[in-house]
Design an enzyme around this catalytic site. Sequence first.
Site, PDB file in Angstrom:
ATOM      1  N   GLU A  44       1.015  -1.342  -0.045  1.00 36.71           N
ATOM      2  CA  GLU A  44      -0.477  -0.601  -0.384  1.00 36.71           C
ATOM      3  C   GLU A  44       1.080   1.412  -0.102  1.00 36.71           C
ATOM      4  OE1 GLU A  44      -2.810   0.234   2.769  1.00 36.71           O
ATOM      5  OE2 GLU A  44      -2.462  -2.415   3.452  1.00 36.71           O
ATOM      6  N   LYS A  62       1.827   4.689   1.483  1.00 35.87           N
ATOM      7  CA  LYS A  62       1.628   5.216   2.471  1.00 35.87           C
ATOM      8  C   LYS A  62       1.756   6.322   3.019  1.00 35.87           C
ATOM      9  CE  LYS A  62       4.232   4.644   7.553  1.00 35.87           C
ATOM     10  NZ  LYS A  62       4.219   5.959   8.073  1.00 35.87           N
ATOM     11  N   ASP A  72       0.982  10.110   3.910  1.00 37.91           N
ATOM     12  CA  ASP A  72       1.701  10.802   5.156  1.00 37.91           C
ATOM     13  C   ASP A  72       0.649  11.790   5.850  1.00 37.91           C
ATOM     14  OD1 ASP A  72       3.152  11.767   7.227  1.00 37.91           O
ATOM     15  OD2 ASP A  72       4.512  12.854   5.309  1.00 37.91           O
ATOM     16  N   TYR A  97      -7.667   1.498   5.305  1.00 41.11           N
ATOM     17  CA  TYR A  97      -6.232   0.325   5.107  1.00 41.11           C
ATOM     18  C   TYR A  97      -6.355  -1.066   6.006  1.00 41.11           C
ATOM     19  CZ  TYR A  97      -3.694   3.264   8.484  1.00 41.11           C
ATOM     20  OH  TYR A  97      -3.695   3.746   9.813  1.00 41.11           O
ATOM     21  N   LYS A 148       9.778   2.694   3.936  1.00 40.10           N
ATOM     22  CA  LYS A 148      10.065   3.848   3.940  1.00 40.10           C
ATOM     23  C   LYS A 148      10.427   4.588   1.932  1.00 40.10           C
ATOM     24  CE  LYS A 148       8.138   5.751   6.762  1.00 40.10           C
ATOM     25  NZ  LYS A 148       9.317   6.767   8.510  1.00 40.10           N
ATOM     26  N   CYS A 151      43.804  35.110   4.336  1.00 38.15           N
ATOM     27  CA  CYS A 151      43.852  33.414   3.347  1.00 38.15           C
ATOM     28  C   CYS A 151      44.243  32.711   4.254  1.00 38.15           C
ATOM     29  CB  CYS A 151      44.361  33.878   2.101  1.00 38.15           C
ATOM     30  SG  CYS A 151      44.781  32.155   1.091  1.00 38.15           S
ATOM     31  N   CYS A 193      47.545  31.514   1.729  1.00 39.19           N
ATOM     32  CA  CYS A 193      48.865  32.251   1.116  1.00 39.19           C
ATOM     33  C   CYS A 193      49.120  33.243   2.440  1.00 39.19           C
ATOM     34  CB  CYS A 193      49.213  32.537  -0.163  1.00 39.19           C
ATOM     35  SG  CYS A 193      47.591  33.362  -0.433  1.00 39.19           S
ATOM     36  N   CYS A 228      40.159  35.836  -1.655  1.00 41.02           N
ATOM     37  CA  CYS A 228      41.681  35.889  -1.726  1.00 41.02           C
ATOM     38  C   CYS A 228      42.323  36.546  -3.012  1.00 41.02           C
ATOM     39  CB  CYS A 228      42.433  34.415  -1.571  1.00 41.02           C
ATOM     40  SG  CYS A 228      44.386  34.792  -1.894  1.00 41.02           S
ATOM     41  N   CYS A 268      48.146  31.985  -5.263  1.00 42.18           N
ATOM     42  CA  CYS A 268      47.961  31.765  -4.062  1.00 42.18           C
ATOM     43  C   CYS A 268      47.843  30.133  -4.477  1.00 42.18           C
ATOM     44  CB  CYS A 268      46.548  31.857  -3.369  1.00 42.18           C
ATOM     45  SG  CYS A 268      45.909  30.624  -2.030  1.00 42.18           S
TER      46      CYS A 268
HETATM   47  S1  IVH Z   1      -1.048  -0.264   8.072  1.00 42.83           S
HETATM   48  C1  IVH Z   1      -2.198  -4.587   9.140  1.00 42.83           C
HETATM   49  N1  IVH Z   1      -1.308   1.568   6.074  1.00 42.83           N
HETATM   50  O1  IVH Z   1       1.866   4.585   8.692  1.00 42.83           O
HETATM   51  C2  IVH Z   1      -1.192  -3.358   8.385  1.00 42.83           C
HETATM   52  N2  IVH Z   1      -0.023   2.349   7.976  1.00 42.83           N
HETATM   53  O2  IVH Z   1       1.023   2.366  10.657  1.00 42.83           O
HETATM   54  C3  IVH Z   1      -2.438  -2.295   7.388  1.00 42.83           C
HETATM   55  N3  IVH Z   1      -0.174   4.848   7.492  1.00 42.83           N
HETATM   56  O3  IVH Z   1       0.799   6.275  11.935  1.00 42.83           O
HETATM   57  C4  IVH Z   1      -1.421  -1.121   7.128  1.00 42.83           C
HETATM   58  N4  IVH Z   1      -0.327   5.088   5.223  1.00 42.83           N
HETATM   59  O4  IVH Z   1      -1.289   6.013  10.047  1.00 42.83           O
HETATM   60  C5  IVH Z   1      -0.789   1.069   7.011  1.00 42.83           C
HETATM   61  N5  IVH Z   1      -1.456   2.468   3.891  1.00 42.83           N
HETATM   62  C6  IVH Z   1      -1.141   2.441   5.236  1.00 42.83           C
HETATM   63  C7  IVH Z   1      -0.741   3.813   5.702  1.00 42.83           C
HETATM   64  C8  IVH Z   1      -0.230   3.442   7.032  1.00 42.83           C
HETATM   65  C9  IVH Z   1      -0.236   5.670   5.906  1.00 42.83           C
HETATM   66  C10 IVH Z   1       0.430   5.411   8.596  1.00 42.83           C
HETATM   67  C11 IVH Z   1      -0.634   5.060   9.487  1.00 42.83           C
HETATM   68  C12 IVH Z   1       0.436   4.804  10.812  1.00 42.83           C
HETATM   69  C13 IVH Z   1       1.634   4.193   9.931  1.00 42.83           C
HETATM   70  C14 IVH Z   1       2.100   3.414  10.448  1.00 42.83           C
END
Ligand code: IVH
Length: 697
Positions: A117, A119, A121, A233, A319, A413, A416, A457, A462
């Site tokens: 998936e 991740k 932010d 998720y 990451k 300098c 020199c 300088c 130099c």
């Molecule tokens: S966890 C069984 N999926 O990352 C595991 N976490 O978890 C299910 N985060 O602060 C999936 N996107 O909020 C999962 N697609 C994603 C995510 C995600 C962001 C964040 C989550 C948490 C941190 C660690």
Amino acid sequence: MIKREIHERIGKLKNLINRHRYLYHVLDRQEISDSALDSLKKELFDLEEKNPEFVTSDSPTQRVGGKPLKEFKKIKHPDKMLSLNDAFSEQDMQDWQERISKLLSKKEREGLDFYCELKLDGLAVELIYKNGFLETGATRGDGIIGEDVTQNLKTIEAIPLKLEVPSSKFQVPSKLVVRGEVFLDKKEFEEINKVQQKQGLPLYANPRNIAAGSIRQLDPKITASRHLDSNAYDLLTNFGQITHEEKHKILKALGFKINKNNKYCKNFKEVFEFHKFWQNNREKLPCEIDGIVVVVNNNNIFEKLGVVGKTPRGAIAFKFPLRQATTQIEDIVVQIGRTGAITPVAHLKPINISGTTITRATLHNEDEIKRLGVKIGDTIIVGRAGDVIPDIIKALPELRTGKEKEFKMPKNCPSCGFELSRSRSDRGSATPISSRVLDRVGTKSGKKSETEALLRCPNPKCFARQKKSFCHFVSRVAFDMRGLGPKIIDRLLDEGLIQDPADLFNLKEGDVSQLERFAEKSAENLISAIQNKKEISLSKFIYALGIRNVGEETAKDLADKFGSIKKLGKASFDELQRINDVGPIVAKSIADWFSEAKNKKLLAKFEKVGTKIHHQFKKLKNQKLIGKTFVLTGILQTLARETAKEKIRELGGEISESVSKNTNFVVAGLEPGSKLQKAKRLNVKIIDEHELLAMLK
Ligand code: IVH
């Protein structure tokens, strides 16, 4: 309308509006315009206002939020909300696989597959539905107890207030627990910051901060104004799902927005491809991601792997390389450039950023040291600004021990001993990149100080300056004399064997082999490496001369315009200024260089030692990129940067180092830098490496 009809109409409106929410957010389909939908919402709002007894918690009107809260109630999560361990490299991932494999049977190990998936932010939330209706929504808190932010979460359209019923046979569970991420897309982020800026308020550093701040607002109206988004998720309720992938399918059917880029990966090879792909393409996503989440797809195996500390063993956050990290300044050392410019450079405790170990970062000049307020021994935040250049962003004085030392620029300098002179920087080369980068997050004004001055300088003899100009002269993009490194140059200069670059061609084997610890064979190799480079293209020759402010691109333009060093030497100030990117400062540098007696002598000496300078004017065939200016940013994957530039030029295109409204294309590679942001600001077309390759075909 009688009451019954009103009730029916309200029910239908709610269903219709919810239906379009589902189509838009979950299925990515828009069947009616935003304004048509707004008008349906307005009708519903008016009806409900006159008939408050018909208002239900799942009504779309409830998304605008109720009364401000005094404080958030606490909510205990039915199951601990865990976090994930991080991996930063493929090796970390292999280690993870090894760790979990030990806990599995041979059959489980061999059949191990994954669901990957993006991740996002943002911040994690938990949603609890009772009999199909959203009852509570909570933040993660400490993982056991979170804050009740239901009212705020209700303002997010991507979160269903009422579950969809996927089929007539489907039984809505009395309780459903779902987890997901709340986030803000980059466009919204920019809009919010624009407003902040207009109002003279501090800017937000990243979308996550706004998302988190918005969810923890006591007034849901503020949350509603932020246009947050959400992806589900994880599903904690059992529908008999066997895999994590199935959980996502069920979530989607129930009306949750899931990320369409998530992908089943049957092995690590596919996981790594997925990771690499999104590392390279994250800029194209509407929202920020900081990596991928890799989950063991089989739920039984996931459960069997269990939890260690606060993290499940069966999932990991893979990451992307860090764009910023903290480290310490071990020393600040001044460097003398070939033009005499004195630059303070921070020597850092080695740190890996974006996959590369960094040990040095320029501090540019005295003003920048003052602005950052850095001392030797300080902990600092370092990033890689622009494309790849290490850049000190901020000092963390909170972490001082008292042993830190103030740095003072020398008066003389260090090489020199000449008294240093102060001159204004002429091309903005001393503008700290961090000012420009942080400009985006608003913690600095990004304005160049009026008093910014470069220490130089002034001594042309130099030693340190000479050494730098030799290094420049023999570098890959100039004479390309491999094997002639700074240490050998040092010794040749020390022994007085060379005084100017043309002397290199006069060196004989005997001169070199007499140097201590210089074997005969290597002396022979060195001399032949030098002699083999007597022939050079005009552009490289111009660049090698080290004329102040004449970089590689300008050298190429000069070569194309004038065709020979003689003609360039005779060019008038006006003629020079007619060239791309050449303004009065650069033109003056060129004219000054050619008017100096010692340089005239140097050119004559090059001729005498037999340097052959050639130039081929651009062929006029297949000049399909003529008139098009390209700026490259980030790391290219298939083409070396120099090759890419060469190919663009071959087809008549021009390369520029900075983005302006005259730029036609910005080619964004891996980890693109501030140039990409600027391109977006100026509406310059951004292309990726594949699109560039297609153009070059
Ligand atoms: S966890 C069984 N999926 O990352 C595991 N976490 O978890 C299910 N985060 O602060 C999936 N996107 O909020 C999962 N697609 C994603 C995510 C995600 C962001 C964040 C989550 C948490 C941190 C660690």
